[in-house]
Design an enzyme around this catalytic site. Structure first.
Site, PDB file in Angstrom:
ATOM      1  CE  LYS A  26      -3.783  -0.112   2.285  1.00 20.01           C
ATOM      2  NZ  LYS A  26      -4.795  -0.198   3.368  1.00 20.01           N
ATOM      3  NE  ARG A  96      -7.019   4.104   4.743  1.00 17.62           N
ATOM      4  CZ  ARG A  96      -8.269   3.793   4.436  1.00 17.62           C
ATOM      5  NH1 ARG A  96      -8.603   2.525   4.310  1.00 17.62           N
ATOM      6  NH2 ARG A  96      -9.176   4.719   4.234  1.00 17.62           N
ATOM      7  N   GLY A 105      -8.439  -7.012   4.759  1.00 12.95           N
ATOM      8  CA  GLY A 105      -9.270  -7.090   5.949  1.00 12.95           C
ATOM      9  C   GLY A 105      -8.650  -7.816   7.129  1.00 12.95           C
ATOM     10  CG  MET A 107      -2.871  -6.997   9.561  1.00 15.88           C
ATOM     11  SD  MET A 107      -1.189  -6.550   9.074  1.00 15.88           S
ATOM     12  CE  MET A 107      -1.346  -6.425   7.294  1.00 15.88           C
ATOM     13  NE  ARG A 352      -6.119  -4.509  -2.540  1.00 14.67           N
ATOM     14  CZ  ARG A 352      -6.649  -4.660  -1.332  1.00 14.67           C
ATOM     15  NH1 ARG A 352      -5.871  -4.584  -0.262  1.00 14.67           N
ATOM     16  NH2 ARG A 352      -7.931  -4.892  -1.170  1.00 14.67           N
ATOM     17  CG  HIS A 468     -14.049 -10.008   4.672  1.00 16.64           C
ATOM     18  ND1 HIS A 468     -14.490 -11.241   5.104  1.00 16.64           N
ATOM     19  CD2 HIS A 468     -12.727  -9.971   4.948  1.00 16.64           C
ATOM     20  CE1 HIS A 468     -13.474 -11.895   5.622  1.00 16.64           C
ATOM     21  NE2 HIS A 468     -12.396 -11.154   5.551  1.00 16.64           N
ATOM     22  NE  ARG A 574      -1.011 -44.778  -8.024  1.00 18.42           N
ATOM     23  CZ  ARG A 574      -1.362 -43.490  -7.895  1.00 18.42           C
ATOM     24  NH1 ARG A 574      -0.878 -42.785  -6.907  1.00 18.42           N
ATOM     25  NH2 ARG A 574      -2.194 -42.930  -8.752  1.00 18.42           N
ATOM     26  NE  ARG A 630       4.137 -48.526  -6.704  1.00 16.65           N
ATOM     27  CZ  ARG A 630       3.600 -47.676  -5.822  1.00 16.65           C
ATOM     28  NH1 ARG A 630       4.319 -46.664  -5.362  1.00 16.65           N
ATOM     29  NH2 ARG A 630       2.362 -47.832  -5.414  1.00 16.65           N
ATOM     30  CD  GLU A 758       9.886 -46.531  -2.899  1.00 16.82           C
ATOM     31  OE1 GLU A 758       8.822 -46.012  -2.497  1.00 16.82           O
ATOM     32  OE2 GLU A 758       9.916 -47.494  -3.681  1.00 16.82           O
ATOM     33  CB  SER A 777      10.509 -42.798 -10.784  1.00 15.84           C
ATOM     34  OG  SER A 777       9.410 -41.945 -10.516  1.00 15.84           O
ATOM     35  N   GLY A 779      10.456 -41.492  -5.413  1.00 12.09           N
ATOM     36  CA  GLY A 779       9.217 -41.640  -4.657  1.00 12.09           C
ATOM     37  C   GLY A 779       9.316 -40.781  -3.413  1.00 12.09           C
ATOM     38  CB  THR A 780       9.281 -37.095  -3.023  1.00 17.17           C
ATOM     39  OG1 THR A 780       8.045 -36.880  -3.719  1.00 17.17           O
ATOM     40  CG2 THR A 780      10.455 -36.850  -3.962  1.00 17.17           C
ATOM     41  CG  ASN A 781       4.282 -39.553  -1.682  1.00 17.87           C
ATOM     42  OD1 ASN A 781       4.462 -38.358  -1.837  1.00 17.87           O
ATOM     43  ND2 ASN A 781       3.362 -40.220  -2.357  1.00 17.87           N
ATOM     44  CG  ASP A 782       7.236 -44.755   0.859  1.00  9.05           C
ATOM     45  OD1 ASP A 782       6.360 -44.289   1.619  1.00  9.05           O
ATOM     46  OD2 ASP A 782       7.132 -45.859   0.302  1.00  9.05           O
ATOM     47  CB  CYS A 844       6.180 -40.986  -9.477  1.00 10.91           C
ATOM     48  SG  CYS A 844       6.997 -42.205  -8.429  1.00 10.91           S
ATOM     49  CE1 TYR A 864       8.565 -39.216 -14.601  1.00  7.65           C
ATOM     50  CE2 TYR A 864      10.525 -39.602 -15.942  1.00  7.65           C
ATOM     51  CZ  TYR A 864       9.589 -40.048 -15.014  1.00  7.65           C
ATOM     52  OH  TYR A 864       9.680 -41.320 -14.492  1.00  7.65           O
TER      53      TYR A 864
END
Length: 891
Positions: A26, A96, A105, A107, A352, A468, A574, A630, A758, A777, A779-782, A844, A864
């Site tokens: 602002k 303000r 809204g 603050m 803004r 709002h 899967r 897989r 993984e 590949s 396996g970022t979850n595990d 993946c 990828y």
């Protein structure tokens, strides 16, 4: 010496738009507008550095701030020709907040600061209107009492309601000067009774109280919640702007309003907004009165009876249109503007970058390229990838019977069904139990932010298109109907009534944010059609991105959806998901119950044709694109029943006893199955399972490729590899299945055998594993679970506490932990490529659809990402922005 205060006004400014980090959005834009020569009331900005000092020093101010503020206040006095605290010609100011990121809204604000019994007389004389002066004073006491003195806002509202009721008034505008004077006395009595001290009369005391309170509002609960939802760092802090007051409530030639240079819901290139005659700015956004449209066309479209700004103040409307065009061309983006008209003179209070729906963002970006305002790269960088989710939500089916209860304003597009709730807390509690809810309120306030986030949609009886509720709903992608004035809402009783119909808490309604309709019951929904502008933007994104985008899918419907959304292959099919079909789970369970290899192979022989049919369909749908399949990953006990009735049924189907089934289930039970007998460990223990799956994959590929060469491009992925020895034990079996299938069909085709990374050990030894594996590949979850030692299923109960306390910046299962998990990914990439320069690398896990994570995957050079089908457009856009180095954040 630190410069704490930056002045603006009179065609000059000490800051500019590039200083948002220091001056807040602002303050930076007020300075920029002043420098452009636009009509901006003079003022000054206390920087975000003041905020940091304030919270770092026990909520106190720097010693040298007071003289800097007094000097800046003097500049306003000189510019306006009025004195702060002057009884005859008083200067009043607004105080303000203004953070680096827009937080509408969340603050606090104080208007009309500087009023007391003495300056009130000067204000009345200057304006020639006693009623206006007393109205301004009661507004000031009410705002200051709530924001600075900590009194309950509703106590003031109750006194106002009683005063109107006693006088027989329907609206605030019916109140006379004497009415306001009497109410001011009641307000002051309330303050004295509650605090044991009188309302402060010294303007400087008022100013410093307001400055402290507005800085404190950076840490109020609604602001904290909003920052958490929108990933705004706490340490950014807020600036505070002090500005000379201009008054929209001095008579019928005065007004206040909000304007967007384009329609924030659709993106149409037309001036859009609302205003109120004889009102102050907070009246519009607070939804206290239902405002009027700016243009005659908008009034006619909405069937409004009250005149538009274009009709009642045509010269002001024309000037506003010119200012809007100037600002949009200067900033090269759609602007959200607040303005006030005092005695026929236009004043600009804020500009803004305007919040907008995803559909509007896409249309605006594409059309601005056509208008020559921006180029294709900027257009791609303008649209927040997460916002594309809005385009994929259902709308009401055209043939659905609409039992319309009430029609309000179409405040935020989309449709939603759910049970009625009347409080934000109830919305949050029911949503946490898995219920779909619609939050119904007379009007929303910033304190409702958590309930609005939890609800599927929002309905308000009061407020307009820029209230709002409307602004926040659009930013969140929630459907919203505002200003449904025919609704009689009794939140305490848990009822809403309209036209003789009463609905209670929990009753299901459907809302259409595109038409403003509220309907009884749950209506059928359909998926939206994507626009030509969407296709254009996605085409530009595909031109700029380097990362490929695949989908995690195995059912025909999901595979087709992935293809429709532009997936360039399947990154994770899967196979275990195919086993749960009712027609094949029996054979799977027979295989698990078998106690000999011969019996297991007999059951697998019945499963193989089903798997082959699955793979054939996927290959045909992908039509020459790679398909990563897989092999079986979860432990076998997950396929067994868990109740006595199910045990008995399985016993009958397999010709054994319930006790035998229970014994087998007990034998397979694991204390920690995530780290147990799963993945490649199953394939090594029961090689016939992986052998069957490999034959099914390659038989299907051979059949499809014989019909149409090049259609099937299988990539077989072995899960949970920790050692190269595990991979080397299983790969020859897969290669034999491929060779046998190709020999039987009399053809040959390419395929790959790779693994998921993984486990931390696999990442550390990626160079060794890459000697054998053709692709990785991640396996970022595990990998996240095993790196942190966290269970994804159980950690949710404390992760939010960690995030709030700053231990984690984000949920590591949502956005990748760059420092830890990310370092393992980076290490595996480097070591894998060193051992096998042409190795294919992808991801993946769920992070494949998260824009912040995609930015990291671009940086480490993966080939990828793969994500759920409905996240494919998100990933395509995020990948383009990552390549351009300009990832857009959601509003």
């Amino acid at each position: 010496m630190t410069k704490w205060v930056y002045a603006f006004g009179g065609g000059v400014a000490e800051g500019d738009a590039a200083m948002a980090e220091l001056l807040g959005g602002k303050g930076a834009n007020l300075a920029e507008m002043a420098s452009l020569g636009l009509p901006v009331p003079p003022g000054f900005t206390l920087t975000t550095q003041v905020c940091a000092f304030f919270f770092g020093h026990g909520q106190t101010f720097p010693e040298d701030l007071r003289p800097a503020v007094e000097t800046a206040l003097g500049k306003i006095e000189d510019s306006i020709g009025a004195g702060f605290g002057d009884a005859k010609n008083p200067l009043l100011v607004s105080v303000r907040s203004g953070g680096r990121a827009s937080m509408p809204g969340m603050m606090d604000t104080v208007l009309n600061l500087g009023l007391n019994e003495e300056t009130l007389a000067g204000l009345a004389a200057a304006g020639g209107d006693q009623r206006f002066a007393w109205d301004s004073y009661r507004r000031f006491i009410q705002m200051y009492g709530g924001v600075v003195l900590g009194l309950d806002h509703d106590r003031f509202e109750e006194l106002l309601a009683f005063a109107k009721e006693d006088a027989g008034y329907g609206f605030d505008t019916d109140m006379t000067a004497e009415d306001w004077r009497e109410l001011v006395g009641e307000y002051k009595d309330l303050v004295a009774a509650e605090l044991g001290s009188p309302f402060p009369d010294d303007p400087l005391e008022q100013l410093w109280g307001a400055l402290g309170a507005v800085f404190k509002s950076w840490m109020n609960p609604r602001a904290i919640t909003y920052r958490a939802i929108h990933a705004i760092p706490e340490d950014w802090g807020t600036a505070v702007n002090v500005q000379a007051m201009v008054f929209g409530n001095m008579g019928d030639d005065c007004a206040t309003g909000v304007a967007f240079t384009r329609d924030p819901a659709t993106g149409e290139n037309t001036l859009y907004g609302e205003f109120l005659v004889n009102a102050q700015g907070e009246d519009v956004v607070a939804g206290i009165r239902t405002p009027q449209p700016l243009s005659s066309a908008a009034r006619q479209a909405n069937g409004g009876a009250k005149p538009a700004l274009e009709e009642c103040l045509p010269e002001v409307y024309a000037e506003l249109g010119g200012v809007c065009e100037t600002l949009e061309r200067h900033y090269r983006d759609m602007q959200d503007i607040e303005f006030t008209v005092q005695k026929g003179r236009l004043w600009m209070l804020q500009t803004r970058t305007g919040k907008r729906t995803a559909a509007a963002a896409i249309r605006i970006a594409v059309e601005m390229v056509g208008e020559g305002l921006i180029d294709e790269k900027i257009a791609v960088s303008r649209v927040a990838p997460q916002s594309l989710d809005q385009l994929l939500h259902p709308t009401i089916a055209p043939d659905a019977e609409r039992k319309v209860l009430v029609t309000g304003l179409p405040a935020s597009p989309g449709a939603a069904s759910g049970g009625i709730v009347f409080s934000a807390d109830d919305a949050e509690a029911r949503a946490a139990r898995g219920e779909n809810v619609i939050l119904v309120r007379v009007e929303t306030s910033p304190d409702d932010i958590h309930g609005m986030h939890a609800a599927r949609g929002i309905v308000t009886a009061r407020g307009g298109m820029t209230s709002h509720a409307a602004v926040v709903a659009r930013g969140m992608g929630r459907a919203c109907v505002a200003g449904a004035g025919a609704l009689d809402i009794d939140a305490a009783a848990g009822t809403m009534s309209v036209a003789g119909v009463t609905l209670n808490t929990g009753d299901v309604i459907t809302i259409d944010g595109a038409t403003g309709e509220v309907m009884a019951g749950a209506l059928a929904m359909v998926s939206p059609e994507l626009t030509a502008e969407f296709s254009t933007l996605m085409g530009w994104a595909d031109k700029f991105r380097r990362l490929g985008v695949r989908a995690n899918a195995e059912t025909p419907a999901d595979v087709k959806a992935a293809a429709d959304f532009g997936a360039e292959g399947i990154g994770l099919a899967r196979t275990e998901h195919m086993f749960f079909d009712e027609a094949r789970i029996k054979a799977v369970r027979e295989m698990i119950m078998a106690e000999t290899e011969e019996a297991r192979r007999a059951a697998l022989t019945r499963i193989q044709p089903m798997q082959e049919a699955d793979f054939e369909e996927i290959f045909r749908l992908m039509a020459g694109l790679p398909v990563t399949i897989r092999l079986l990953d979860p432990p076998l006990h997950e396929f067994l029943p868990s109740t006595d009735d199910e045990f008995a049924k399985l016993a009958a189907e397999t010709g054994t006893t319930p006790e035998a089934v229970k014994r087998r289930a007990a034998a397979l039970h694991e204390t920690n199955p995530m780290l147990g007998h799963r993945g490649c460990r199953l394939g090594i223990t029961y090689p016939e399972i992986y052998e069957m799956q490999a034959r099914a994959i390659f038989n299907a590929a051979a059949k499809v490729n014989k019909e149409r060469p090049g259609t099937a491009c299988p990539e077989v992925m072995i899960p949970l590899i920790a050692t190269r020895a595990e991979f080397d034990r299983l790969k020859p079996m897969i290669d034999r299945a491929a060779a046998d299938a190709m020999a039987a069909a009399g053809i040959s085709f390419d395929y790959l055998v790779g693994t998921m990374i993984e486990l931390p050990r696999a990442a550390l030894l990626a160079g060794d594993i890459a000697e054998s594996a053709a692709f990785f590949s991640f396996g970022t979850n595990d990998l996240t679970q095993t790196t942190f030692g966290l269970s994804r299923d159980d950690s949710a109960r404390f992760l939010e506490t960690y995030r709030r306390q700053g231990i984690f910046e984000a949920d590591p299962f949502v956005s990748i932990d760059v420092a830890g998990v990310g370092e393992l990914v980076r290490m595996a990439v480097d070591r894998g490529r060193a051992a096998r320069p042409g190795i294919k690398l992808g991801i993946c896990g769920e992070h494949g659809g998260d824009p912040a994570s995609i930015e990291f995957f671009e940086a480490v050079g993966l080939d990828y990402v793969s994500c759920s089908p409905y996240r494919v457009p998100v990933a395509r856009l995020a990948a383009a922005q990552a390549a351009l180095g300009a990832v857009a954040k959601p509003d």
